[in-house]
Enzyme design. Sequence first.
Site, PDB file in Angstrom:
ATOM      1  N   TRP A 129      24.685  47.834  41.339  1.00 39.83           N
ATOM      2  CA  TRP A 129      24.063  48.945  40.447  1.00 39.83           C
ATOM      3  C   TRP A 129      25.360  49.314  39.417  1.00 39.83           C
ATOM      4  O   TRP A 129      25.078  50.402  38.741  1.00 39.83           O
ATOM      5  CB  TRP A 129      23.958  50.181  41.490  1.00 39.83           C
ATOM      6  CG  TRP A 129      25.143  50.325  42.632  1.00 39.83           C
ATOM      7  CD1 TRP A 129      24.920  49.970  43.960  1.00 39.83           C
ATOM      8  CD2 TRP A 129      26.326  50.627  42.456  1.00 39.83           C
ATOM      9  NE1 TRP A 129      25.890  50.222  44.719  1.00 39.83           N
ATOM     10  CE2 TRP A 129      26.835  50.640  44.103  1.00 39.83           C
ATOM     11  CE3 TRP A 129      27.284  51.187  41.568  1.00 39.83           C
ATOM     12  CZ2 TRP A 129      28.237  51.058  44.244  1.00 39.83           C
ATOM     13  CZ3 TRP A 129      28.444  51.322  41.829  1.00 39.83           C
ATOM     14  CH2 TRP A 129      29.041  51.435  43.150  1.00 39.83           C
ATOM     15  N   ASN A 130      26.320  48.662  39.202  1.00 39.92           N
ATOM     16  CA  ASN A 130      27.191  49.229  38.428  1.00 39.92           C
ATOM     17  C   ASN A 130      26.829  48.619  36.745  1.00 39.92           C
ATOM     18  O   ASN A 130      27.169  49.345  35.960  1.00 39.92           O
ATOM     19  CB  ASN A 130      28.681  48.759  38.640  1.00 39.92           C
ATOM     20  CG  ASN A 130      28.898  47.172  38.721  1.00 39.92           C
ATOM     21  OD1 ASN A 130      27.617  46.440  38.964  1.00 39.92           O
ATOM     22  ND2 ASN A 130      30.162  46.854  38.628  1.00 39.92           N
ATOM     23  N   LYS A 136      16.065  40.819  41.089  1.00 47.54           N
ATOM     24  CA  LYS A 136      16.124  42.134  42.057  1.00 47.54           C
ATOM     25  C   LYS A 136      17.231  43.073  41.617  1.00 47.54           C
ATOM     26  O   LYS A 136      18.351  42.721  41.947  1.00 47.54           O
ATOM     27  CB  LYS A 136      16.021  41.942  43.354  1.00 47.54           C
ATOM     28  CG  LYS A 136      15.820  43.149  44.242  1.00 47.54           C
ATOM     29  CD  LYS A 136      16.388  43.183  45.595  1.00 47.54           C
ATOM     30  CE  LYS A 136      17.597  43.418  45.867  1.00 47.54           C
ATOM     31  NZ  LYS A 136      17.822  44.948  45.596  1.00 47.54           N
ATOM     32  N   SER A 189      28.805  42.658  46.462  1.00 44.79           N
ATOM     33  CA  SER A 189      30.147  42.695  47.048  1.00 44.79           C
ATOM     34  C   SER A 189      30.504  41.407  47.967  1.00 44.79           C
ATOM     35  O   SER A 189      29.376  40.647  48.193  1.00 44.79           O
ATOM     36  CB  SER A 189      29.805  43.843  48.207  1.00 44.79           C
ATOM     37  OG  SER A 189      28.922  43.622  49.327  1.00 44.79           O
ATOM     38  N   THR A 225      27.973  41.271  51.490  1.00 45.85           N
ATOM     39  CA  THR A 225      26.675  40.732  51.029  1.00 45.85           C
ATOM     40  C   THR A 225      26.510  39.583  50.472  1.00 45.85           C
ATOM     41  O   THR A 225      25.806  38.536  50.891  1.00 45.85           O
ATOM     42  CB  THR A 225      26.112  41.852  50.304  1.00 45.85           C
ATOM     43  OG1 THR A 225      26.176  43.127  50.599  1.00 45.85           O
ATOM     44  CG2 THR A 225      24.456  41.398  50.073  1.00 45.85           C
ATOM     45  N   GLU A 282      29.185  35.862  42.469  1.00 45.66           N
ATOM     46  CA  GLU A 282      30.198  36.952  41.761  1.00 45.66           C
ATOM     47  C   GLU A 282      30.260  38.034  42.436  1.00 45.66           C
ATOM     48  O   GLU A 282      29.305  38.884  42.464  1.00 45.66           O
ATOM     49  CB  GLU A 282      29.365  37.151  40.344  1.00 45.66           C
ATOM     50  CG  GLU A 282      28.729  35.892  39.557  1.00 45.66           C
ATOM     51  CD  GLU A 282      29.854  35.442  38.750  1.00 45.66           C
ATOM     52  OE1 GLU A 282      31.239  35.774  38.671  1.00 45.66           O
ATOM     53  OE2 GLU A 282      29.805  34.280  38.036  1.00 45.66           O
ATOM     54  N   GLY A 295      33.317  40.698  44.414  1.00 46.75           N
ATOM     55  CA  GLY A 295      34.246  41.721  44.229  1.00 46.75           C
ATOM     56  C   GLY A 295      35.850  41.269  43.929  1.00 46.75           C
ATOM     57  O   GLY A 295      36.121  40.027  43.897  1.00 46.75           O
ATOM     58  N   GLY A 340      34.400  34.886  45.317  1.00 44.19           N
ATOM     59  CA  GLY A 340      32.877  34.192  45.306  1.00 44.19           C
ATOM     60  C   GLY A 340      33.333  32.830  44.586  1.00 44.19           C
ATOM     61  O   GLY A 340      34.513  32.095  44.315  1.00 44.19           O
ATOM     62  N   GLU A 384      29.485  31.614  35.687  1.00 47.40           N
ATOM     63  CA  GLU A 384      28.200  32.195  34.735  1.00 47.40           C
ATOM     64  C   GLU A 384      29.228  32.044  33.149  1.00 47.40           C
ATOM     65  O   GLU A 384      29.878  32.192  33.088  1.00 47.40           O
ATOM     66  CB  GLU A 384      27.699  33.550  34.929  1.00 47.40           C
ATOM     67  CG  GLU A 384      26.954  33.548  36.439  1.00 47.40           C
ATOM     68  CD  GLU A 384      26.582  35.103  36.620  1.00 47.40           C
ATOM     69  OE1 GLU A 384      27.133  36.139  36.957  1.00 47.40           O
ATOM     70  OE2 GLU A 384      25.230  35.191  36.427  1.00 47.40           O
TER      71      GLU A 384
HETATM   72  P1  NAD Z   1      26.055  45.242  47.345  1.00 49.15           P
HETATM   73  O1  NAD Z   1      26.702  43.561  47.637  1.00 49.15           O
HETATM   74  O2  NAD Z   1      25.861  46.190  48.371  1.00 49.15           O
HETATM   75  O3  NAD Z   1      24.375  44.762  46.681  1.00 49.15           O
HETATM   76  C1  NAD Z   1      24.186  44.054  45.677  1.00 49.15           C
HETATM   77  C2  NAD Z   1      22.732  43.693  45.548  1.00 49.15           C
HETATM   78  O4  NAD Z   1      22.208  42.754  46.933  1.00 49.15           O
HETATM   79  C3  NAD Z   1      22.011  44.775  45.389  1.00 49.15           C
HETATM   80  O5  NAD Z   1      20.693  44.577  44.474  1.00 49.15           O
HETATM   81  C4  NAD Z   1      21.234  44.815  46.939  1.00 49.15           C
HETATM   82  O6  NAD Z   1      20.087  45.626  47.071  1.00 49.15           O
HETATM   83  C5  NAD Z   1      21.294  43.389  47.344  1.00 49.15           C
HETATM   84  N1  NAD Z   1      21.305  43.017  48.692  1.00 49.15           N
HETATM   85  C6  NAD Z   1      21.861  43.887  49.846  1.00 49.15           C
HETATM   86  N2  NAD Z   1      21.921  43.128  50.844  1.00 49.15           N
HETATM   87  C7  NAD Z   1      21.309  41.958  50.590  1.00 49.15           C
HETATM   88  C8  NAD Z   1      20.993  40.783  51.503  1.00 49.15           C
HETATM   89  N3  NAD Z   1      21.215  40.740  52.707  1.00 49.15           N
HETATM   90  N4  NAD Z   1      20.700  39.600  50.848  1.00 49.15           N
HETATM   91  C9  NAD Z   1      20.222  39.709  49.576  1.00 49.15           C
HETATM   92  N5  NAD Z   1      20.547  40.882  48.601  1.00 49.15           N
HETATM   93  C10 NAD Z   1      20.890  42.044  49.487  1.00 49.15           C
HETATM   94  O7  NAD Z   1      26.812  45.669  46.046  1.00 49.15           O
HETATM   95  P2  NAD Z   1      26.835  47.034  45.302  1.00 49.15           P
HETATM   96  O8  NAD Z   1      27.308  47.812  46.327  1.00 49.15           O
HETATM   97  O9  NAD Z   1      25.431  47.256  44.720  1.00 49.15           O
HETATM   98  O10 NAD Z   1      27.688  46.773  44.133  1.00 49.15           O
HETATM   99  C11 NAD Z   1      28.910  46.715  44.185  1.00 49.15           C
HETATM  100  C12 NAD Z   1      29.616  45.357  44.592  1.00 49.15           C
HETATM  101  O11 NAD Z   1      29.388  44.327  43.522  1.00 49.15           O
HETATM  102  C13 NAD Z   1      31.264  45.311  44.544  1.00 49.15           C
HETATM  103  O12 NAD Z   1      31.771  44.532  45.480  1.00 49.15           O
HETATM  104  C14 NAD Z   1      31.593  44.708  42.981  1.00 49.15           C
HETATM  105  O13 NAD Z   1      32.851  44.165  42.778  1.00 49.15           O
HETATM  106  C15 NAD Z   1      30.344  43.682  42.830  1.00 49.15           C
HETATM  107  N6  NAD Z   1      30.310  43.391  41.663  1.00 49.15           N
HETATM  108  C16 NAD Z   1      30.991  41.848  41.107  1.00 49.15           C
HETATM  109  C17 NAD Z   1      30.693  41.528  39.955  1.00 49.15           C
HETATM  110  C18 NAD Z   1      31.063  40.106  39.613  1.00 49.15           C
HETATM  111  O14 NAD Z   1      30.618  39.496  38.400  1.00 49.15           O
HETATM  112  N7  NAD Z   1      32.081  39.454  40.202  1.00 49.15           N
HETATM  113  C19 NAD Z   1      30.318  42.292  38.999  1.00 49.15           C
HETATM  114  C20 NAD Z   1      29.854  43.624  39.502  1.00 49.15           C
HETATM  115  C21 NAD Z   1      29.904  43.981  40.628  1.00 49.15           C
END
Ligand code: NAD
Length: 473
Positions: free
Chosen positions: A129-130, A153, A210, A213, A231, A233, A439, A443
């Site tokens: 969501w960020n 998604k 994250s 996940t 990709e 956290g 991860g 990309e």
């Molecule tokens: P999240 O992992 O909770 O959710 C990410 C996405 O995965 C959402 O669309 C969610 O609905 C979906 N999801 C949840 N459970 C799932 C499953 N079992 N199977 C498939 N999809 C599923 O992350 P968040 O809380 O939305 O975002 C924050 C995290 O994203 C932080 O850890 C942040 O560091 C990370 N992030 C990483 C990067 C990068 O490029 N490395 C960039 C931005 C954010």
Amino acid sequence: MTAVLSPITGEVIEDVAATTPNGLDAVLRAAEAAAPHWRAVPASERGRLLVEIGRRMRARAAEIAELETLNTGKLPADTRREADRAAACFEYYGGWADKAHGTVVPVPGPFHTYTTREPYGVVAGIIPWNVPYFFAAKKIAPALAFGNAVVLKPAAETPLTALLLGRIVGEVLAEAGHPAGVAQVVHGGGDVGRALVEDPRVRLVVFTGSDATGARVGAAAAAHFAPSALELGGKSPQLVFADADLDAAAAGVVEGFTGSCGQMCIAGSRLYVQREVFPDVLERVARRVGELRVGDPRAAGTQVGPQVTAAQAAKTRAFVDGGTARGARVVARAGTPAEPELAGGNWVAPTVFTGVPAGDPLLTEEVFGPVLCAEPFDDEDDAVRLAHDTRFGLGAGVWTGDPGRAHRLADALRVGTVWVNTYRILSDMVPFGGVGASGYGREGGTDAVHLYTWTKSVWLSTSPGVPAGYRKD
Ligand code: NAD
């Protein structure tokens, strides 16, 4: 229906229908049917269509940035930059589309042997969501450029700009006579994401989110032999040496942990400073943090907006309260807005700690909020040791006036990206990703071709009569 809430006021912006299991099945059927069609479209034509999508995105960038600010609470300057970058992403991959090709391999023997780059078929992109709009572009554009059908998604909390992007892409593809199944955006939470990655019709998963996940997503994809890029956290260190421009370093450190209200995978959330300048740098950082204006991102002069969700704001506050209770010392804290109309917003005060006990969650976990932990180090080896004291490996900042030291540190740090005397600069032309719990997969840049295609090798006998199994090398 899921209610999409404003992080600024807490009010409902829009109700969006979640994709049902039947709906997802129809989406995947359409994607599977469209994939061979899209693979057969000449690469230069795919490229032209991507450039046209980029042009329409540019024309609507102001409107999109406004919607993104409303849904994420990010500053208009940030969402406008992301809207422009998202359009540039389509233009960049539009240029790449007809430049992804294989090679001829000069094997010994009577053979003409070459490789081709093959699209996977249906690619699933899942984003957090960020940075919803730009990440949606970053997943859809390269998937399409290299001949894949794509299903994206976004996070349930911030779907609005990704859904809008889906409509822009769909419009351009439909006008050119291509089926809707080439690019689709679905809506919903983890259940929809899980159903998507578990479906064997999905042949490649490109996930941003994250680490917890990500581990589940990688395992679910591997269960049906779909490769994945994760990709994830970070807990990125900022290393400030005594020979650095200390003011520039302090400014970079504050921007590095408060940008997007700390909701950045690359947030520089651990600050390590060479001991002799530690009090000086801490004082400079504390002064800047104390002066930060936290409030409605749409108001002039605001430097830090709210967190995207109430749950994330509560999580960040729990980290801060827990760290304080366990003995970490607060050295700086910004204010939060007092206006009654903002009472429902997800406000969190940017906070700087020192003296955080070793192993404390403040130091080991990704807070994903504007929280910084600062400690001194003695020399380069000590700085690298502290930088590596984490399961993550996404980014690191090095602040020094010594070019030799800059190269030594860039060489020594086990992270996906090192920034020297700058921070949080990104480009689609440069590969991006992490190691460890941040991860795998890259990309961006030339790495995108390898992520979104697989290599096929072709052996062709140039000499009739050479038996199968002939080998002379
Ligand atoms: P999240 O992992 O909770 O959710 C990410 C996405 O995965 C959402 O669309 C969610 O609905 C979906 N999801 C949840 N459970 C799932 C499953 N079992 N199977 C498939 N999809 C599923 O992350 P968040 O809380 O939305 O975002 C924050 C995290 O994203 C932080 O850890 C942040 O560091 C990370 N992030 C990483 C990067 C990068 O490029 N490395 C960039 C931005 C954010």
